[in-house]
Enzyme design. Structure first.
Site, short mmCIF file in Angstrom:
data_model
loop_
_atom_site.label_atom_id
_atom_site.label_comp_id
_atom_site.label_asym_id
_atom_site.label_seq_id
_atom_site.Cartn_x
_atom_site.Cartn_y
_atom_site.Cartn_z
CD GLU A 1 17.57 10.69 13.94
OE1 GLU A 1 18.29 10.46 13.33
OE2 GLU A 1 17.74 11.42 15.26
CB ALA A 2 14.25 6.93 8.48
#
Lengths: 346, 346
Positions: A296-297
């Site tokens: 998801e970063a």
């Protein structure tokens, strides 16, 4: 850096980071302008073979959670004040009608290349046309983002499987060294995942070029990220790379255009098996090593503050001369060091 | 944490950090209130024996640079919006009359216990009364700071020597394993430092209790920090520990009051020889490993954003239930995973 008010090299890897950022942006006093977070999302046909601890339906549910502002990436992007763009590159769940507008600072783009990829264990995950479209979409998305810095991440149940397959084909490492437990498989699950990936490798032996390998084994989100990485590097933007799956996109892009790697800052080494080795093979030295494996970063955003810190130190620290420090004592002329009581610098 | 919208454990060490912060602050939803940076500064009699690459006069010059807002710690504290208190605990240079007021956000306190410590190679570095005063000063300074979180750092030419001496006496490790190059000694300089420290150990063999060892071998800034650490732990504040020298203060405080360690977050493992081993002996797992060796609280401030990130994730992430995710697929009942096309979560 060696003329700033500190012992040379004493800021260690943060000095290397400052040098890298200056090099990417072509400035002695680099500024990270209008940094953006781009998270690409898609589902994977391989999940039908039980390669993940979660069903594909979770991908759509997590997109809704991100857009509502309450997923890990939403919280971290908001905490750092970074705009977040989430792209449906091919989620299985129907995301055409979301109940509410995304939370502040979050934008949602629907650009699905299909309802998830096909089952790579039965043939190519994408058609060649889909892969070309995905690469073009990534280039277009990236070019549409403002600023000179992009933080990249991904989401998609099953996508560590796609990344592992790409690692095997791009690095030549044995499958077992490239496959981890993803979101948390147990031992039988990991065995099932390895078997499915071995089948997928056999089913796609014909792929040769990086684009053919991406078409055969990649996910839509990985292909879109690959296009984004290629465009970002061409435009000399700073690319902050999240974990294992984002590294897969960087590795494909690097196989297509080796100079790509110059613009990449690897945020962290993931707990996912294979990532440490892949980083080493790419010559990358990730900033953090905190056993993260969420995607998801989130790892990229946890490392993010080190980048503005590095460039701010470069811009705002005094020089040794301005600080009134002439440098180390020369032990040849002053073997005993400075006498006590001397009031000023040499 | 296991009920938040992510695979259990997938935020790795950041989850451990959130648990630690919740434990220190005694809350399921901890908040880091009004965090403060405290940097203690002093000079060391041992520098007359050439144990540092820089003369003692640099300490005073660096205090002026910090107060002017252009040292590394000034830049990082400003970047994170944290108030910075700098304390002259015994700098050799006369800092009574500074040209200008400190830069915004920076406060300077003059409370010198002497013009640097005495030469520890010739006897105790401090008198027992000086050490008691330093500990009391540290307690008083800490108690005077607002908030529930303090970031600790130090400055003082020669203070890695004092920290190395404390490491030898507190851990029993051999001298060679506890001595590094500090601000950047060359090989002859390192040999000179080792010889001076061996002399200091012989000259102070009589010291037995932690306070006697601190009196004999410590620096004023280390003793003041020790008092600050003791008070902070008693008040259940979060203590963010910088590098090798700050660890020395934490180690002395822990020898005096073992529960102290519960309140400490070790920000980074320094490049200074001995620090990695000392952290391991204390059971500490530093957050960053970036070859930093500057001191001044710079490593603590580079790691700092991970702390608010950890507590914000804990407070703001959705639960799995709210996210509409029921948890992993049970492979016993669904060996093939989810069929394609199922729209919602299980």
């Amino acid at each position: 850096l060696d003329h700033l008010a500190k012992p040379p090299g004493s800021l260690g890897r943060v000095e290397d980071l400052a040098v890298d950022l200056a090099g990417i942006l072509g400035s002695d006093e680099p500024t990270l302008r209008d940094p953006q977070v781009l998270v690409c999302v898609a589902d994977h046909g391989l999940t039908a073979r039980g390669v993940s601890a979660y069903p594909s339906s979770v991908t759509g549910a997590m997109v809704r959670t991100i857009l509502a502002g309450s997923a890990a990436v939403s919280v971290l992007a908001r905490a750092h004040g970074l705009p977040l763009t989430v792209v449906d590159c091919g989620v299985q769940a129907d995301l055409t009608s979301l109940d509410t507008a995304p939370a502040a600072g979050i934008r949602f783009i629907r650009a699905p290349l299909g309802p998830g990829t096909a089952d790579a264990a039965a043939g190519p995950a994408m058609t060649a046309a889909q892969c070309r479209s995905a690469l073009a979409l990534g280039r277009r998305l990236l070019t549409g983002l403002p600023g000179n810095t992009v933080v990249l991440g991904e989401l998609g149940i099953g996508n560590t499987s796609a990344a592992s397959l790409l690692m095997v084909r791009l690095t030549g490492e044995p499958l077992a060294a490239c496959v981890g437990t993803g979101t948390g498989l147990d031992a039988p699950g990991l065995a099932r995942k390895r078997a499915a990936l071995a089948t997928a490798l056999r089913a796609n032996e014909q792929a040769r070029t990086p684009e053919e390998i991406l078409t055969a084994l990649g996910g839509f989100e990985i292909a879109v990220l690959t296009g984004a990485v290629l465009a970002a590097a061409e435009q000399r933007r700073v690319i902050v790379v999240d974990g294992f799956v984002t590294t897969a996109a960087v590795a494909v892009a690097t196989a297509m255009a080796p100079a790509t790697l110059e613009c990449c800052v690897f945020a962290h080494v993931s707990a996912e098996r294979g990532h440490r080795r892949w980083c080493a093979l790419l010559g990358a030295r990730p900033l953090l090593d905190l056993d993260l494996r969420l995607g998801e970063a989130t790892g990229a955003l946890l490392a993010w503050p080190l980048l503005p810190a590095a460039v701010t130190l470069l811009r705002e620290m005094a020089t040794l001369t301005a600080a009134g420090v002439s440098g180390p004592t020369d032990p040849a002329t002053e073997p005993g060091g400075q006498p006590r009581g001397q009031p000023g610098p040499e």
